[in-house]
Design an enzyme around this catalytic site. Structure first.
Site, PDB file in Angstrom:
ATOM      1  N   ARG A   1      10.157  -2.817   0.067  1.00 35.01           N
ATOM      2  CA  ARG A   1      11.245  -1.907  -0.315  1.00 35.01           C
ATOM      3  C   ARG A   1      12.628  -2.548  -0.316  1.00 35.01           C
ATOM      4  O   ARG A   1      13.407  -2.337  -1.251  1.00 35.01           O
ATOM      5  CB  ARG A   1      11.243  -0.653   0.559  1.00 35.01           C
ATOM      6  CG  ARG A   1      10.012   0.230   0.414  1.00 35.01           C
ATOM      7  CD  ARG A   1       9.644   0.472  -1.015  1.00 35.01           C
ATOM      8  NE  ARG A   1       8.641   1.526  -1.175  1.00 35.01           N
ATOM      9  CZ  ARG A   1       7.928   1.711  -2.257  1.00 35.01           C
ATOM     10  NH1 ARG A   1       8.078   0.905  -3.302  1.00 35.01           N
ATOM     11  NH2 ARG A   1       7.047   2.695  -2.333  1.00 35.01           N
TER      12      ARG A   1
ATOM     13  N   ASP B   1       6.357  10.876  -9.365  1.00 35.26           N
ATOM     14  CA  ASP B   1       7.716  11.109  -8.852  1.00 35.26           C
ATOM     15  C   ASP B   1       8.783  10.472  -9.739  1.00 35.26           C
ATOM     16  O   ASP B   1       9.733  11.123 -10.152  1.00 35.26           O
ATOM     17  CB  ASP B   1       7.855  10.538  -7.422  1.00 35.26           C
ATOM     18  CG  ASP B   1       6.980  11.276  -6.414  1.00 35.26           C
ATOM     19  OD1 ASP B   1       6.860  12.499  -6.536  1.00 35.26           O
ATOM     20  OD2 ASP B   1       6.430  10.610  -5.519  1.00 35.26           O
TER      21      ASP B   1
ATOM     22  N   SER C   1      -1.974   9.290  -3.265  1.00 37.14           N
ATOM     23  CA  SER C   1      -0.724   8.572  -3.450  1.00 37.14           C
ATOM     24  C   SER C   1      -0.993   7.132  -3.009  1.00 37.14           C
ATOM     25  O   SER C   1      -1.303   6.870  -1.845  1.00 37.14           O
ATOM     26  CB  SER C   1       0.361   9.220  -2.592  1.00 37.14           C
ATOM     27  OG  SER C   1       1.507   8.414  -2.624  1.00 37.14           O
TER      28      SER C   1
HETATM   29  N1  ARG Z   1       2.860   4.470   5.446  1.00 36.58           N
HETATM   30  C1  ARG Z   1       3.211   3.277   4.772  1.00 36.58           C
HETATM   31  C2  ARG Z   1       4.659   2.940   4.946  1.00 36.58           C
HETATM   32  O1  ARG Z   1       5.408   3.791   5.321  1.00 36.58           O
HETATM   33  C3  ARG Z   1       2.803   3.269   3.317  1.00 36.58           C
HETATM   34  C4  ARG Z   1       3.447   4.283   2.450  1.00 36.58           C
HETATM   35  C5  ARG Z   1       3.075   4.003   1.054  1.00 36.58           C
HETATM   36  N2  ARG Z   1       3.258   5.079   0.178  1.00 36.58           N
HETATM   37  C6  ARG Z   1       2.289   5.675  -0.535  1.00 36.58           C
HETATM   38  N3  ARG Z   1       2.669   6.582  -1.350  1.00 36.58           N
HETATM   39  N4  ARG Z   1       1.044   5.392  -0.420  1.00 36.58           N
HETATM   40  O2  ARG Z   1       5.058   1.831   4.710  1.00 36.58           O
END
Ligand code: ARG
Length: 393
Positions: free
Chosen positions: A93, A13, A170
């Site tokens: 994040r 991405d 991912s």
């Molecule tokens: N579902 C988790 C969250 O929303 C992890 C997302 C992580 N992303 C990934 N591309 N594996 O925090």
């Protein structure tokens, strides 16, 4: 040309985003890789790939200590778990976004960009933080152009953008956990393949010998293992290693995303499971019944705020004050046994223990047992009234 700062990981991405921002948005791209404990190779690769694709500048920011101390330790104190997921990506994040804002200020940029699609949670987390801290224009090229993964791969091939070939999943990794989603795992009934795990041994492969470990907590956070002091960063790494070796922390759940979509998630969070389990057991020793009951709700609200990207919502800070005050007494040690995927509490002790061994003992003579009779009589009074009204009906 307008400058844009892109949060960069060298994944598909964000790699595609560099070129899109240059070509379709006509911008000068500066990339930033914030190191929150993803594999070292990925951090190095980010720098290499950024230059390969042709950014004007690339920053690597080591935020591991800060992540451990100011984010993960808050998650420990609040037992932050959302629908069975010890928050990891969600926790990193806001920190990543803050670092990007700092670089944007330093570079006099006009915009900030991220590689999120329009379906996930991270777009909320990035953008809510950026808007709380600044007025930068935000661009999400993959979302803007409504690109699918296949379209991104095509675009990458056409423009000679290196595509990471490690896996079709991912994967997002930081100090506190590893998440694996997508590809065959999009079918909730398909089992996670053994070779997709990286931090944890299967219970079959875990050592036959159990490991007994003593974790010392001070003010609600772990400070030592088997009597040896560690920094926040090192104790997290060490716990991941030990618990991972013994097969602790594999989680497979259906998760409700912010936008309402259900998603199938696999996590490896050995350190988080070990530390939070031990932490909760120490809380049972030192907090009152009222505090424990209340802290379940606090934990749920706290986790939801963090999951939903509302790190900068004042309630999160309000709750931190409450939590910090409670955690002053969460000091002591917890002994656990790790063995082939099982984690068992063996014992706990604390100078702030509320346990009265003498009073609860079957051998106690000092407490007058008869005194409790009056309490019981009144204790069930409403239930008794109700039942007698019903009987008379
Ligand atoms: N579902 C988790 C969250 O929303 C992890 C997302 C992580 N992303 C990934 N591309 N594996 O925090």
């Amino acid at each position: 040309m307008e400058k844009v700062i892109l949060a960069f990981s060298s994944g598909l991405d964000t790699s595609v985003c560099v070129k899109l921002l240059q070509e379709k948005y006509d911008m000068e791209v500066i990339t930033v890789c914030v190191d929150v404990g993803q594999p070292e190779e990925e951090v190095k690769r980010s720098e290499r790939v950024a230059h390969e694709i042709g950014v004007s500048k690339h920053y690597t920011i080591d935020a591991k200590e800060e992540f451990a101390k100011d984010y993960i330790f808050k998650a420990v104190k609040s037992n932050a778990v959302y629908e069975g997921y010890p928050l990891s990506t969600a926790l990193a994040r806001p920190l990543i976004a803050m670092k990007i804002v700092e670089i944007a200020e330093k570079e006099n940029a006009i915009s900030i960009s991220h590689g999120c699609t329009g379906k996930g949670n991270d777009q909320f987390r990035f953008e809510c933080t950026i808007r709380s801290a600044s007025d930068y224009n935000i661009i999400g090229p993959v979302r803007d152009l409504n690109l699918t993964r296949t379209e991104e791969i095509e675009y990458a091939k056409k423009h000679g953008i290196p595509i990471p070939i490690f896996s079709n999943f991912s994967i997002d990794e930081n100090l506190w956990g590893r998440s694996i989603e997508g590809d065959m795992l999009e079918d909730p009934n398909v089992e996670m393949p053994e070779d997709a795990f990286n931090w944890t041994k299967s219970s079959a492969d875990a050592p036959d010998e159990p490991r007994v470990l003593e974790i010392e907590f001070e003010n609600g956070v772990p400070v030592a293992l088997d009597g040896k002091k560690f920094s926040p960063l090192d104790i997290i790494k060490e716990c991941n290693k030990i618990a991972g070796l013994h097969g602790i922390g594999r989680i497979d759940i259906m998760e409700d995303r912010i936008i309402g979509l259900k998603s199938r998630e696999n996590y490896e969070t050995p350190g988080a499971v070990l530390i939070i389990t031990a932490h909760k057991s120490l809380e049972q020793l030192v907090l009152t019944r009222e505090e424990l009951k209340f802290s379940v709700n606090v934990s749920e609200t706290y986790s939801e705020l963090v999951y939903n990207g509302l790190w900068h919502e004042p309630l999160r800070d309000d709750l931190d004050h409450l939590i910090d005050n409670m955690q002053k007494r969460v000091t002591g040690t917890v002994r656990v046994r790790l063995h082939k995927g099982n984690l068992r509490i063996l014992g706990r002790k604390s100078p702030f223990s509320l346990y009265q061994e003498q009073a609860v003992s079957f051998e106690d003579k000092e407490t007058d047992q008869k005194e409790i009779v009056g309490m019981i009589k009144n204790y069930g009074v409403q239930a008794a009234c109700f039942q007698s009204v019903c009987r008379k009906g």
